[in-house]
Motif scaffolding. Structure first.
Motif, short mmCIF file in Angstrom:
data_model
loop_
_atom_site.label_atom_id
_atom_site.label_comp_id
_atom_site.label_asym_id
_atom_site.label_seq_id
_atom_site.Cartn_x
_atom_site.Cartn_y
_atom_site.Cartn_z
N LEU A 94 -28.22 13.72 -7.51
CA LEU A 94 -28.21 14.67 -8.60
C LEU A 94 -27.13 15.72 -8.42
O LEU A 94 -26.62 16.27 -9.37
CB LEU A 94 -29.56 15.37 -8.69
CG LEU A 94 -30.71 14.51 -9.20
CD1 LEU A 94 -31.99 15.30 -9.17
CD2 LEU A 94 -30.41 14.05 -10.62
N LEU A 129 -22.42 17.50 -3.78
CA LEU A 129 -21.38 18.36 -3.22
C LEU A 129 -20.89 17.67 -1.97
O LEU A 129 -21.68 17.16 -1.20
CB LEU A 129 -21.95 19.74 -2.85
CG LEU A 129 -20.90 20.72 -2.32
CD1 LEU A 129 -19.99 21.19 -3.44
CD2 LEU A 129 -21.58 21.92 -1.68
N PRO A 187 -15.27 14.87 -6.09
CA PRO A 187 -15.04 14.77 -7.54
C PRO A 187 -14.37 13.45 -7.93
O PRO A 187 -14.51 12.99 -9.07
CB PRO A 187 -14.11 15.95 -7.82
CG PRO A 187 -14.48 16.96 -6.79
CD PRO A 187 -14.81 16.17 -5.56
N ARG A 245 -16.95 11.16 -9.02
CA ARG A 245 -17.48 11.56 -10.33
C ARG A 245 -16.65 10.93 -11.45
O ARG A 245 -17.19 10.45 -12.44
CB ARG A 245 -17.43 13.09 -10.42
CG ARG A 245 -18.12 13.66 -11.61
CD ARG A 245 -18.33 15.16 -11.43
NE ARG A 245 -17.09 15.90 -11.26
CZ ARG A 245 -16.99 17.08 -10.64
NH1 ARG A 245 -18.06 17.63 -10.13
NH2 ARG A 245 -15.84 17.68 -10.54
N ARG A 253 -25.31 18.24 -15.73
CA ARG A 253 -24.38 19.00 -14.89
C ARG A 253 -23.08 18.22 -14.66
O ARG A 253 -21.99 18.75 -14.83
CB ARG A 253 -25.00 19.22 -13.53
CG ARG A 253 -25.54 20.60 -13.29
CD ARG A 253 -25.93 20.69 -11.83
NE ARG A 253 -27.31 21.11 -11.66
CZ ARG A 253 -27.70 22.37 -11.82
NH1 ARG A 253 -26.85 23.31 -12.14
NH2 ARG A 253 -28.96 22.68 -11.67
N ARG A 265 -19.25 19.08 -15.52
CA ARG A 265 -18.32 19.29 -14.41
C ARG A 265 -17.14 18.32 -14.48
O ARG A 265 -16.02 18.66 -14.10
CB ARG A 265 -19.03 19.08 -13.08
CG ARG A 265 -19.93 20.23 -12.70
CD ARG A 265 -20.70 19.86 -11.46
NE ARG A 265 -21.65 20.91 -11.11
CZ ARG A 265 -22.58 20.75 -10.19
NH1 ARG A 265 -22.69 19.61 -9.55
NH2 ARG A 265 -23.41 21.73 -9.92
N GLU A 273 -14.06 23.32 -6.61
CA GLU A 273 -15.38 22.84 -7.00
C GLU A 273 -16.37 24.01 -7.15
O GLU A 273 -17.24 23.97 -8.03
CB GLU A 273 -15.88 21.81 -5.98
CG GLU A 273 -17.10 21.01 -6.41
CD GLU A 273 -16.89 20.12 -7.63
OE1 GLU A 273 -15.74 19.97 -8.07
OE2 GLU A 273 -17.88 19.60 -8.17
N GLU A 274 -16.20 25.04 -6.34
CA GLU A 274 -17.06 26.22 -6.50
C GLU A 274 -16.89 26.83 -7.89
O GLU A 274 -17.87 27.10 -8.58
CB GLU A 274 -16.72 27.28 -5.44
CG GLU A 274 -17.30 26.99 -4.06
CD GLU A 274 -18.79 26.75 -4.10
OE1 GLU A 274 -19.50 27.52 -4.75
OE2 GLU A 274 -19.23 25.75 -3.48
N VAL A 278 -15.62 25.38 -10.51
CA VAL A 278 -16.04 24.40 -11.51
C VAL A 278 -17.55 24.50 -11.71
O VAL A 278 -18.04 24.51 -12.84
CB VAL A 278 -15.65 22.97 -11.07
CG1 VAL A 278 -16.37 21.92 -11.90
CG2 VAL A 278 -14.15 22.77 -11.15
N ARG A 279 -18.26 24.62 -10.61
CA ARG A 279 -19.72 24.69 -10.70
C ARG A 279 -20.18 25.93 -11.44
O ARG A 279 -21.07 25.88 -12.28
CB ARG A 279 -20.32 24.68 -9.31
CG ARG A 279 -20.25 23.32 -8.77
CD ARG A 279 -20.54 23.22 -7.32
NE ARG A 279 -20.48 21.81 -7.05
CZ ARG A 279 -21.39 21.12 -6.41
NH1 ARG A 279 -22.41 21.72 -5.91
NH2 ARG A 279 -21.27 19.83 -6.27
#
Lengths: 347, 254
Positions: A4, A7, A206, A209, B96, B100, B125-126, B128-129
């Protein structure tokens, strides 16, 4: 579950550590007089284990292509074969059939990886834009064409005999058969674990993703600014290069390559392993592969305890394996550890 | 100067000419509605402009640059983003991750930084989140953030699609029927969002059948019929135009 919220974390780093540890212990067996003692009853398990870790690299590459990116590659064996043949032909000292150039094996292994990756680039350049099922046909055809080439160009590839006299680096260092098997399993297993760590890092980032977005809907992924052709090509070539690496290692372990090692059966096995375990989950595809290869191994021993002839038993064995697959597809369509939501499978 | 301009667009599908010499120009900061009966060529116009299909003839310019036939991904980099008529979600991904994904300039989308877990990837990424969570909250999807988007209702999908496109912070936003199949409350909500975005300077083009919402919302209406520009102008004037009434109500009365 962590799917989910991926990171980049420590996931996969344990595999890296374990892989390096395996390599070190394997190296210890190979380079020091340290010896292992293996009961002869376990030989077959270790040998199947070695095949498993080699196929493990194939299934991880395939999972990057299909599980994550949605590319249907029905010819995965061709990249395995090209890597193996390129390594074998370059490294073989003298083979009474085909080409043997006698270069150092690390160079040969590198060329094997590059050759498989290049074939991946060629197939991508011509076919990656095709819709799923057409890519499946192209890859299947590529595999058959190469199989045919390996069999028929006897002067170059040694025909059905293949290439012999490929150096076996581990066997050259270890004289004792037991220690050799253990060291081989540890070293190759170490490479598989490192592969697992690498693909996990890639798909947790990413980068992964974007791959999963392409699998879900390519047009949407393009419309949010991702160059999907680039990603699809990369995923395909990475998978091909991994298969080439596995092929090169196989040649250097086996000491010979021949068309019989690279039949469509290899593609089928890794596909079944991937779907059985659950696509898009690296550890699950490895577990799935272990299950299918384990089933085949264990069912071999069944012959001695059943009162039927060998022919009948062989047919029965296929039937049982088939039934298990049917059951999995019926009750766990996303695979045993696969996530139905993640894979878009209705239950 | 116009920010987005289509000049003499033509697109044939077999024997059918979906758009026929269509020229539309949109100024910076404008909020333009595109309407017309079914088959008028609205979606084809959007598809040609957003690079989903290349036009057979004509040019598209974005901010003075010829972008005719450029693929959607390069248009997105240039600041033009669209939504789709039938909402297209990445159904196998969570809300999410849907949002993202659209983040631009993430170094972690390249192989090496991804493998090395580079610092720049983590920092990006921080942000982006944070930004994704902000948008998810703005569109009141926060309670669904970890839900797979296949579980969302039609209206929630429209919101998610909007949130996803806004992640790109576009200069030009093309919305293909953002109110279709959405209940009146949500329609008002989406319309408010659109108005706010436009007030902040975003140029927005909306295709819509829902006339009332559209006429209240936009600065200018463009009406298409059979692939051509029928009328354009102030919403009130356009709605009273006889040709428009005939196109919508009269149909065959020629």
């Amino acid at each position: 579950m962590s799917a989910l919220d991926r990171l980049p974390s420590g996931r996969g780093d344990r595999a890296l550590l374990a892989g390096v540890a395996c390599l070190l212990v394997g190296g210890l067996f190979a380079l020091t007089p340290l010896q292992a003692d293996l009961p002869s009853a376990l030989y077959v398990f270790v040998e199947v284990g070695i095949t498993f870790v080699i196929y493990g690299m194939l299934v991880l590459g395939l999972d990057l292509q299909y599980g994550h990116t949605g590319l249907v590659n029905f010819g995965h064996v061709v990249f395995f074969a090209v890597g193996a043949y390129a390594t074998a032909m370059l490294a073989a000292q003298d083979s009474f059939s085909g080409i043997a150039l006698g270069y150092p094996w690390p160079l040969a292994l590198l060329v094997g990886v590059i050759a498989a990756a290049l074939l991946g680039v060629v197939v991508s350049a011509t076919s990656i834009r095709l819709r799923d099922d057409f890519l499946a046909i192209v890859t299947l055809a590529t595999a058959e064409i190469f199989h045919s080439i390996f069999v028929n160009f006897e002067g170059t590839f040694g025909g059905n005999v293949g290439i012999l006299g490929v150096p076996r680096p581990i066997a050259a260092l270890v004289g004792d058969a037991d220690t050799r098997l253990i060291a081989t399993l540890l070293v190759l297993g170490g490479f598989t674990l490192i592969t697992l760590a690498v693909v996990t890092r890639l798909t947790d980032a990413p980068y992964g993703r974007v791959l999963r977005a392409i699998r879900a809907d390519e047009l949407v992924t393009r419309s949010v600014g991702k160059s999907t052709i680039t990603y699809k090509t990369q995923a395909f070539v990475y998978g091909a290069a991994l298969a080439g690496f596995a092929g090169g290692l196989f040649a250097l372990y086996n000491g010979a390559v021949a068309p019989g090692f690279f039949t469509i059966q290899v593609t089928v096995t890794v596909w079944i392993g991937m779907l059985l375990g659950g696509a898009a989950n690296h550890r699950a595809v490895l577990a799935g592969l272990a299950i299918i290869m384990g089933l085949r191994l264990v069912s071999r021993f069944g012959l001695s305890v059943t009162p039927v002839s060998g022919d009948v038993f062989a047919a029965f064995r296929l039937l049982v394996v088939g039934l298990i697959l049917v059951a999995v597809i019926r009750y766990r369509p996303a695979g045993i550890w696969g996530d139905p939501q993640e894979l878009g499978v209705d239950q | 100067m116009s920010l987005l301009a289509a000049e003499g667009l033509v697109k044939d599908f077999g024997g059918l000419r979906a758009i026929d010499g269509l020229s539309v120009s949109i100024d910076e900061g404008e909020l333009v509605g595109v309407m017309g009966p079914n088959g008028a060529g609205k979606s084809t116009f959007f598809n040609c402009v957003s690079g989903v299909i290349p036009p057979d003839e004509g040019t598209v310019t974005l901010d003075g640059t010829d972008v005719t036939g450029d693929p959607p991904e390069s248009l997105a980099h240039r600041g033009l983003v669209r939504t789709f008529q039938n909402t297209r979600e990445l159904e196998t991904m969570t809300v999410r991750d849907n949002v993202r994904l659209a983040a631009p300039d993430q170094p972690g989308e390249r192989t090496l930084p991804a493998l090395l877990r580079s610092g720049s990837m983590r920092e990006r990424e921080e942000t982006v989140r944070e930004r994704a969570d902000e948008l998810i909250e703005t569109f009141e999807l926060d309670h669904l953030a970890d839900e797979y988007s296949s579980n969302l209702s039609g209206g929630q999908r429209k919101l998610l699609e909007l949130a996803r496109t806004l992640m790109l912070d576009p200069d030009v936003l093309l919305l293909d029927e953002p109110f279709a199949g959405v209940n009146p409350t949500l329609t008002r909500e989406i319309a408010d969002h659109v108005r706010d975005l436009n007030a902040d300077g975003m140029t927005i083009v909306i295709i819509e059948h829902e006339l009332e919402t559209l006429t209240d919302l936009v600065d200018r209406l463009v009406v298409l019929q059979q692939g051509r520009l029928l009328v354009e102008g102030e919403p009130e004037a356009v709605l009273e135009d006889e040709r428009v009434i005939e196109a919508y109500l009269g149909g065959d009365a020629e």
